[in-house]
Design an enzyme around this catalytic site. Structure first.
Site, PDB file in Angstrom:
ATOM      1  N   HIS A  78      -4.444  -3.753   5.914  1.00 53.51           N
ATOM      2  CA  HIS A  78      -4.269  -3.919   4.402  1.00 53.51           C
ATOM      3  C   HIS A  78      -5.293  -4.167   4.399  1.00 53.51           C
ATOM      4  CE1 HIS A  78      -2.775  -4.986   0.974  1.00 53.51           C
ATOM      5  NE2 HIS A  78      -3.529  -6.464   1.250  1.00 53.51           N
ATOM      6  N   ASP A  86       1.233  -0.471   0.112  1.00 50.21           N
ATOM      7  CA  ASP A  86       0.511  -0.121  -0.366  1.00 50.21           C
ATOM      8  C   ASP A  86       0.672   1.183  -0.360  1.00 50.21           C
ATOM      9  OD1 ASP A  86      -2.658  -1.407   0.547  1.00 50.21           O
ATOM     10  OD2 ASP A  86      -0.982  -2.291   1.636  1.00 50.21           O
TER      11      ASP A  86
HETATM   12  P1  NAI Z   1      -1.440 -18.266  -4.070  1.00 49.12           P
HETATM   13  O1  NAI Z   1      -2.794 -19.115  -4.665  1.00 49.12           O
HETATM   14  O2  NAI Z   1      -0.252 -18.272  -5.654  1.00 49.12           O
HETATM   15  O3  NAI Z   1      -0.810 -18.913  -3.795  1.00 49.12           O
HETATM   16  C1  NAI Z   1      -0.774 -19.165  -1.921  1.00 49.12           C
HETATM   17  C2  NAI Z   1       0.101 -20.736  -1.793  1.00 49.12           C
HETATM   18  O4  NAI Z   1      -0.013 -20.837  -0.338  1.00 49.12           O
HETATM   19  C3  NAI Z   1      -0.822 -22.516  -2.840  1.00 49.12           C
HETATM   20  O5  NAI Z   1       0.314 -22.703  -3.159  1.00 49.12           O
HETATM   21  C4  NAI Z   1      -1.182 -22.679  -1.421  1.00 49.12           C
HETATM   22  O6  NAI Z   1      -0.690 -24.145  -1.983  1.00 49.12           O
HETATM   23  C5  NAI Z   1      -0.310 -22.546  -0.170  1.00 49.12           C
HETATM   24  N1  NAI Z   1      -0.949 -22.662   1.236  1.00 49.12           N
HETATM   25  C6  NAI Z   1      -2.239 -22.519   1.354  1.00 49.12           C
HETATM   26  N2  NAI Z   1      -1.831 -22.447   3.105  1.00 49.12           N
HETATM   27  C7  NAI Z   1      -1.255 -23.189   3.178  1.00 49.12           C
HETATM   28  C8  NAI Z   1      -0.867 -23.556   4.720  1.00 49.12           C
HETATM   29  N3  NAI Z   1      -0.760 -23.465   5.232  1.00 49.12           N
HETATM   30  N4  NAI Z   1       0.944 -23.525   5.158  1.00 49.12           N
HETATM   31  C9  NAI Z   1       1.548 -23.523   2.993  1.00 49.12           C
HETATM   32  N5  NAI Z   1       1.304 -22.793   2.076  1.00 49.12           N
HETATM   33  C10 NAI Z   1       0.167 -22.606   2.857  1.00 49.12           C
HETATM   34  O7  NAI Z   1      -1.840 -16.748  -3.566  1.00 49.12           O
HETATM   35  P2  NAI Z   1      -0.391 -15.864  -4.111  1.00 49.12           P
HETATM   36  O8  NAI Z   1      -1.014 -14.857  -5.392  1.00 49.12           O
HETATM   37  O9  NAI Z   1       0.544 -16.313  -3.789  1.00 49.12           O
HETATM   38  O10 NAI Z   1      -1.114 -14.670  -2.464  1.00 49.12           O
HETATM   39  C11 NAI Z   1      -0.753 -15.358  -1.202  1.00 49.12           C
HETATM   40  C12 NAI Z   1      -1.465 -14.357  -0.630  1.00 49.12           C
HETATM   41  O11 NAI Z   1      -0.998 -12.982  -0.028  1.00 49.12           O
HETATM   42  C13 NAI Z   1      -2.686 -14.385  -0.463  1.00 49.12           C
HETATM   43  O12 NAI Z   1      -3.517 -14.563   1.089  1.00 49.12           O
HETATM   44  C14 NAI Z   1      -2.920 -12.654  -1.073  1.00 49.12           C
HETATM   45  O13 NAI Z   1      -4.309 -12.455  -0.965  1.00 49.12           O
HETATM   46  C15 NAI Z   1      -2.340 -12.616  -0.079  1.00 49.12           C
HETATM   47  N6  NAI Z   1      -2.050 -10.805  -1.048  1.00 49.12           N
HETATM   48  C16 NAI Z   1      -1.202 -10.266   0.444  1.00 49.12           C
HETATM   49  C17 NAI Z   1      -1.219  -8.686  -0.505  1.00 49.12           C
HETATM   50  C18 NAI Z   1      -0.400  -7.878   0.502  1.00 49.12           C
HETATM   51  O14 NAI Z   1      -0.148  -6.948   0.749  1.00 49.12           O
HETATM   52  N7  NAI Z   1      -0.409  -8.232   1.977  1.00 49.12           N
HETATM   53  C19 NAI Z   1      -0.624  -8.521  -1.097  1.00 49.12           C
HETATM   54  C20 NAI Z   1      -1.143  -9.629  -2.808  1.00 49.12           C
HETATM   55  C21 NAI Z   1      -1.571 -11.358  -2.310  1.00 49.12           C
END
Ligand code: NAI
Length: 328
Positions: A190, A162
């Site tokens: 966030h 952000d």
């Molecule tokens: P993605 O769906 O591509 O990857 C997430 C991965 O986490 C998947 O491979 C899944 O198998 C794994 N996963 C789920 N539960 C898990 C657990 N208990 N232990 C280990 N691995 C686990 O998602 P992406 O795009 O990589 O995003 C990840 C997270 O980051 C989402 O929650 C998204 O909303 C968040 N995010 C946060 C931002 C921020 O500014 N704080 C910005 C963009 C995304």
């Protein structure tokens, strides 16, 4: 002499953000170009996820990064978090079709309770934890509450994306370089309620607010643009922000570990009661970092408009907190 390696755990390592993150950590962009690293990667036990993780590890290995001493795959946080210096908690449960907010909160509460307990049991006592997985602030709060033997200051949530989004919008509006904007911050959660605040920002010692001089733009263009940027990216790309999120995570940890030389950055941290934010609430604050510690910038005047914005984002966070209280 080579420094001892730092152990970095990344969860959700086979996901989108993981794919943008691991290579940069291994190349030294996060902890320094003279800092060897060991990567301990966690994915869910699911066969497909573990196979995908193996594939990512093969690619990292194929980069032959001189600083990377070891890279391991895990399906259990108790092994993934063993002796770690840094934890990037990226993996989280996304909102599925028909899933309500309370279901999302409770699915993530289970993940971050288990991971908090594992950190409590096996991570270094000095571990620096950054929660990226959404809802980031509340997930960080849950992990902190589940790790009573670790200092609460070790737990942080990512508001740096952000912050960086805000900087970029401001630079474009004012026609200045991003690097020239100092003392900007984002308060709160966030989420679209965050309050990106450039009242104190300067460019070459001059007030950025005076340069822009447009409260209507602030309230009706700038704040909604930064707040809804995540949704705009999903709309345009068909996928949520990943490379920019990974970049923000690198910025957050690099600044926390290596310091900011007096410059402000935004971190989601447990409040110490500053600015009337209840103690323990995981809230975005302006901070400076030195010697591996962050310090909240104190004494900033909060005008009526800003107070209303801060109250709104705080109310949302308190509601999220109340929604998971029975699970802690
Ligand atoms: P993605 O769906 O591509 O990857 C997430 C991965 O986490 C998947 O491979 C899944 O198998 C794994 N996963 C789920 N539960 C898990 C657990 N208990 N232990 C280990 N691995 C686990 O998602 P992406 O795009 O990589 O995003 C990840 C997270 O980051 C989402 O929650 C998204 O909303 C968040 N995010 C946060 C931002 C921020 O500014 N704080 C910005 C963009 C995304």
């Amino acid at each position: 002499m080579t420094k001892p390696a730092m152990r970095v755990a990344v969860t959700g390592a086979a996901g989108q953000i993981g794919y943008s993150l691991l290579f940069r950590i291994a190349s030294g962009e996060m902890l320094g170009k003279d800092q060897p690293v060991i990567l301990q990667l966690l994915e869910i036990p699911d066969e497909k996820a573990q196979k995908a993780l193996k594939g990512v590890i093969m690619e990292v290995e194929d980069c032959a990064f001189p600083l990377l001493q070891e890279i391991t795959a895990h399906s259990d946080p108790m092994t993934a978090f063993k002796d770690i210096d840094v934890a990037l908690l990226v993996g989280a449960r996304p909102r599925g079709p028909g899933m309500e907010r309370k279901d999302l909160l409770s699915a993530n509460a289970q993940i971050f309770t288990a991971q908090g307990k594992a950190l409590n049991a096996v991570a270094k006592r000095t571990v620096k934890v950054l929660v990226v997985g959404n809802p980031a602030n509340t997930n960080a709060y849950i992990a902190m509450k589940s790790a009573p033997d670790l200092p609460k200051e070790n737990f942080t949530a990512m508001l740096r994306l952000d912050h960086n989004r805000g900087l970029s919008q401001l630079a474009t509006k004012a026609g200045v370089a991003v690097a020239d904007i100092k003392t900007f911050t984002v308060w709160g959660n966030h989420s679209p309620t965050m309050y990106a605040d450039y009242r104190f920002a300067t460019v070459g010692g001059k007030s950025l607010k005076d340069m822009i001089n447009d409260q209507d733009w602030n309230a009706n263009v700038f704040l909604p643009t930064v707040g809804k940027r995540g949704a705009a990216i999903i709309d345009a790309r068909g996928l949520s922000s990943a490379a920019s999120a990974a970049n923000a995570a690198i910025d957050h940890i690099r600044d926390w570990v290596l310091g900011t030389n007096g410059e402000w950055v935004t971190m989601g941290i447990p409040s110490d009661g500053s600015y009337g934010i209840p103690e323990g609430t995981m809230f975005g604050f302006p901070v400076t970092c030195a010697d591996g510690k962050y310090t909240i910038v104190q004494g900033l005047p909060i005008d009526e408009f800003s107070q209303a914005c801060i109250n709104k984002t705080l109310a949302e966070l308190e509601e999220e907190k109340a929604g998971v209280a029975h699970l802690l």
